[in-house]
Design a protein around this motif. Structure first.
Motif, PDB file in Angstrom:
ATOM      1  N   LEU A   3      14.142  -1.793 -18.237  1.00  6.44           N
ATOM      2  CA  LEU A   3      13.474  -1.810 -16.938  1.00  6.44           C
ATOM      3  C   LEU A   3      11.956  -1.727 -17.076  1.00  6.44           C
ATOM      4  N   ILE A   4      11.489  -0.899 -18.010  1.00  4.79           N
ATOM      5  CA  ILE A   4      10.039  -0.756 -18.202  1.00  4.79           C
ATOM      6  C   ILE A   4       9.431  -2.067 -18.688  1.00  4.79           C
ATOM      7  N   GLU A   5      10.085  -2.692 -19.653  1.00  6.70           N
ATOM      8  CA  GLU A   5       9.574  -3.960 -20.188  1.00  6.70           C
ATOM      9  C   GLU A   5       9.561  -5.042 -19.116  1.00  6.70           C
ATOM     10  N   ARG A   6      10.601  -5.070 -18.311  1.00  9.44           N
ATOM     11  CA  ARG A   6      10.657  -6.062 -17.227  1.00  9.44           C
ATOM     12  C   ARG A   6       9.539  -5.825 -16.222  1.00  9.44           C
ATOM     13  N   TYR A   7       9.270  -4.566 -15.941  1.00 14.70           N
ATOM     14  CA  TYR A   7       8.208  -4.233 -14.985  1.00 14.70           C
ATOM     15  C   TYR A   7       6.843  -4.666 -15.526  1.00 14.70           C
ATOM     16  N   ILE A   8       6.569  -4.288 -16.765  1.00 11.55           N
ATOM     17  CA  ILE A   8       5.279  -4.642 -17.374  1.00 11.55           C
ATOM     18  C   ILE A   8       5.134  -6.156 -17.488  1.00 11.55           C
ATOM     19  N   ASP A   9       6.210  -6.822 -17.876  1.00  9.66           N
ATOM     20  CA  ASP A   9       6.176  -8.279 -18.008  1.00  9.66           C
ATOM     21  C   ASP A   9       5.866  -8.944 -16.670  1.00  9.66           C
ATOM     22  N   THR A  10       6.416  -8.397 -15.591  1.00 19.37           N
ATOM     23  CA  THR A  10       6.166  -8.957 -14.262  1.00 19.37           C
ATOM     24  C   THR A  10       4.728  -8.712 -13.826  1.00 19.37           C
ATOM     25  N   ASP A  43      14.920   8.514 -14.040  1.00 16.44           N
ATOM     26  CA  ASP A  43      13.506   8.894 -14.129  1.00 16.44           C
ATOM     27  C   ASP A  43      12.617   7.652 -14.165  1.00 16.44           C
ATOM     28  N   VAL A  44      13.044   6.664 -14.938  1.00  9.07           N
ATOM     29  CA  VAL A  44      12.284   5.408 -15.023  1.00  9.07           C
ATOM     30  C   VAL A  44      12.224   4.738 -13.657  1.00  9.07           C
ATOM     31  N   PHE A  45      13.357   4.710 -12.986  1.00 13.96           N
ATOM     32  CA  PHE A  45      13.431   4.084 -11.663  1.00 13.96           C
ATOM     33  C   PHE A  45      12.456   4.755 -10.699  1.00 13.96           C
ATOM     34  N   GLN A  46      12.414   6.095 -10.744  1.00 22.46           N
ATOM     35  CA  GLN A  46      11.538   6.845  -9.840  1.00 22.46           C
ATOM     36  C   GLN A  46      10.067   6.583 -10.147  1.00 22.46           C
ATOM     37  N   VAL A  47       9.714   6.553 -11.429  1.00 23.15           N
ATOM     38  CA  VAL A  47       8.316   6.315 -11.823  1.00 23.15           C
ATOM     39  C   VAL A  47       7.867   4.920 -11.410  1.00 23.15           C
ATOM     40  N   LEU A  48       8.707   3.933 -11.648  1.00 24.10           N
ATOM     41  CA  LEU A  48       8.348   2.561 -11.289  1.00 24.10           C
ATOM     42  C   LEU A  48       8.246   2.398  -9.774  1.00 24.10           C
ATOM     43  N   THR A  49       9.083   3.128  -9.056  1.00 21.81           N
ATOM     44  CA  THR A  49       9.002   3.088  -7.593  1.00 21.81           C
ATOM     45  C   THR A  49       7.672   3.663  -7.125  1.00 21.81           C
ATOM     46  N   GLU A  50       7.226   4.736  -7.783  1.00 24.07           N
ATOM     47  CA  GLU A  50       5.934   5.337  -7.433  1.00 24.07           C
ATOM     48  C   GLU A  50       4.777   4.383  -7.729  1.00 24.07           C
ATOM     49  N   PRO A 154      10.903 -13.365   1.507  1.00 25.99           N
ATOM     50  CA  PRO A 154       9.748 -13.763   2.303  1.00 25.99           C
ATOM     51  C   PRO A 154       9.836 -13.265   3.738  1.00 25.99           C
ATOM     52  N   PHE A 155       8.716 -12.762   4.222  1.00 24.56           N
ATOM     53  CA  PHE A 155       8.557 -12.356   5.613  1.00 24.56           C
ATOM     54  C   PHE A 155       9.471 -11.181   5.996  1.00 24.56           C
ATOM     55  N   LYS A 156      10.051 -10.518   4.994  1.00 22.46           N
ATOM     56  CA  LYS A 156      10.902  -9.364   5.287  1.00 22.46           C
ATOM     57  C   LYS A 156      10.130  -8.097   4.958  1.00 22.46           C
ATOM     58  N   ASN A 157      10.004  -7.218   5.922  1.00 22.97           N
ATOM     59  CA  ASN A 157       9.238  -5.993   5.732  1.00 22.97           C
ATOM     60  C   ASN A 157      10.109  -4.966   5.023  1.00 22.97           C
ATOM     61  N   LYS A 158       9.849  -4.731   3.747  1.00 23.63           N
ATOM     62  CA  LYS A 158      10.653  -3.792   2.993  1.00 23.63           C
ATOM     63  C   LYS A 158       9.780  -3.109   1.944  1.00 23.63           C
ATOM     64  N   VAL A 159      10.199  -1.923   1.534  1.00 24.03           N
ATOM     65  CA  VAL A 159       9.493  -1.187   0.492  1.00 24.03           C
ATOM     66  C   VAL A 159      10.002  -1.664  -0.861  1.00 24.03           C
ATOM     67  N   TRP A 160       9.068  -1.954  -1.770  1.00 28.55           N
ATOM     68  CA  TRP A 160       9.455  -2.447  -3.089  1.00 28.55           C
ATOM     69  C   TRP A 160      10.144  -1.348  -3.888  1.00 28.55           C
ATOM     70  N   THR A 161      11.179  -1.738  -4.637  1.00 34.72           N
ATOM     71  CA  THR A 161      11.842  -0.841  -5.588  1.00 34.72           C
ATOM     72  C   THR A 161      12.081  -1.623  -6.872  1.00 34.72           C
ATOM     73  N   PRO A 162      12.364  -0.944  -7.973  1.00 42.76           N
ATOM     74  CA  PRO A 162      12.647  -1.660  -9.224  1.00 42.76           C
ATOM     75  C   PRO A 162      13.827  -2.621  -9.134  1.00 42.76           C
ATOM     76  N   ASP A 163      14.664  -2.465  -8.121  1.00 40.22           N
ATOM     77  CA  ASP A 163      15.761  -3.425  -7.938  1.00 40.22           C
ATOM     78  C   ASP A 163      15.238  -4.827  -7.657  1.00 40.22           C
ATOM     79  N   ASP A 164      13.968  -4.917  -7.220  1.00 39.71           N
ATOM     80  CA  ASP A 164      13.374  -6.215  -6.910  1.00 39.71           C
ATOM     81  C   ASP A 164      12.815  -6.927  -8.137  1.00 39.71           C
TER      82      ASP A 164
END
Length: 339
Positions: A3-10, A43-50, A154-164
């Protein structure tokens, strides 16, 4: 890829190439500092969400951001722009040339006539290329602002999470670039014919003087009613093609969008085919004269042709909807994923 690598890569996708690696290393260190010593996936999920969405975080790192098309899209934008410009120019040039050949004057070989033809070919190719470049740029700007590729709806008002975060690439669900380009060519040809040169779709009968008599299939004046809808549908299709070109892999949101487009296309075609005033009456009369039959018989042939064509369109679109949804849902990347 975790998850961390995917986040950084994005995040790195949205940064200029010269700072990507440095930011990647810094971001990785920051994430590790935020995690407890024996961290878990939660823990990773929570940090990336922050930390928030990769795009917004990249904007914080890239303080000198001044671009219309960002780094994440730029290379693909240039690649597709070249293809679309070439396709549009070639289509415009081809249609103009075909029209000239079919209506070539008896003195076609004279220098003045040839010079006019060359000027018209250059003009049509230039206009076609500029039209293609304009709409490709508009679509990329929309994709840039909505972040379709990285998983936002697109055009959907939502809070980003690592699931995205984008899932790991699955070659089995990779979109054929050749198929996308071919479909794009067909869309451009179809739209260009109806918008710029509907009179080319006609019956050409050579006269006694060698000059062909042209009888258009469509009532050009009546066709103008449908031009806005045709343009809108074509632009939506172009947007989907560009989305495919960028994303490279199918996903559920893309499949649903394609299905909606196909349904809209079916509706448009059915409405147009059902419009009795769209077919030029002179075309039916000319057809009857050539085939040495009655106007009623020729009219019946035309109506049958419309029904066959309509059935073909419906079958192709329904097949495309079913195939796309099935392939997407079977894929780990597409199933249950609106990215």
């Amino acid at each position: 890829m975790n998850l961390i690598e995917r986040y950084i890569d994005t995040v790195k996708k949205y940064l200029p190439e010269e700072i990507r690696e440095d930011v990647g290393l810094e971001l990785n260190a920051n994430i590790m500092d935020m995690l407890p010593e024996n961290y878990t996936e939660d823990d990773v999920f929570q940090v990336l969400t922050e930390l928030g969405s990769p795009k917004n975080l990249a904007d914080e790192y890239n303080t000198k951001k001044k671009y219309l098309i960002g780094p994440a899209y730029y290379d693909k934008y240039i690649s597709l722009l070249k293809s679309v410009i070439a396709i549009c120019a070639a289509v415009a040039l081809g249609i103009t040339l075909i029209e000239w050949i079919l209506k070539a004057p008896a003195d076609w070989y004279e220098a003045g006539v040839v010079a006019n033809l060359i000027a018209e070919l250059i003009s049509s190719a230039f206009v076609g290329a500029m039209q293609g470049a304009f709409w490709v740029t508009i679509v990329f700007i929309i994709l840039e602002r909505t972040g379709v590729e990285i998983g936002f709806t697109p055009f959907k008002n939502k809070v980003w999470t690592p699931d995205d975060l984008p899932a790991i690439s699955d070659d089995k669900n990779k979109i054929s670039r050749g198929e996308t380009i071919f479909s794009m060519v067909m869309t451009i040809v179809f739209t260009a014919l109806l918008y710029f040169r509907p009179e080319v779709i006609a019956m050409y009968v050579k006269g006694d003087n060698g000059i062909p008599t042209v009888t258009t299939l469509l009532n050009i004046e009546r066709l103008q009613i449908y031009i806005p809808a045709i343009i809108i549908v074509a632009l939506i299709q172009l947007g989907i093609f560009i989305w495919k070109f960028i994303a490279e892999h199918r996903n559920l949101l893309m499949a649903i969008t394609e299905a909606a487009y196909n349904i809209a296309f079916i509706v448009l075609m059915v409405v147009m085919l059902a419009d009795q005033g769209l077919i030029n009456n002179e075309f039916i009369t000319t057809l009857a004269s050539i085939m040495k039959t009655t106007v009623d018989t020729a009219s019946t042939w035309v109506e049958t042709g419309k029904k066959v064509f309509g059935a073909f369109v419906v079958i192709v679109c329904v097949w495309d909807i079913a195939e796309t949804l099935i392939r997407t849902l079977k894929s780990p990347k597409g199933s249950g994923n609106m990215k």
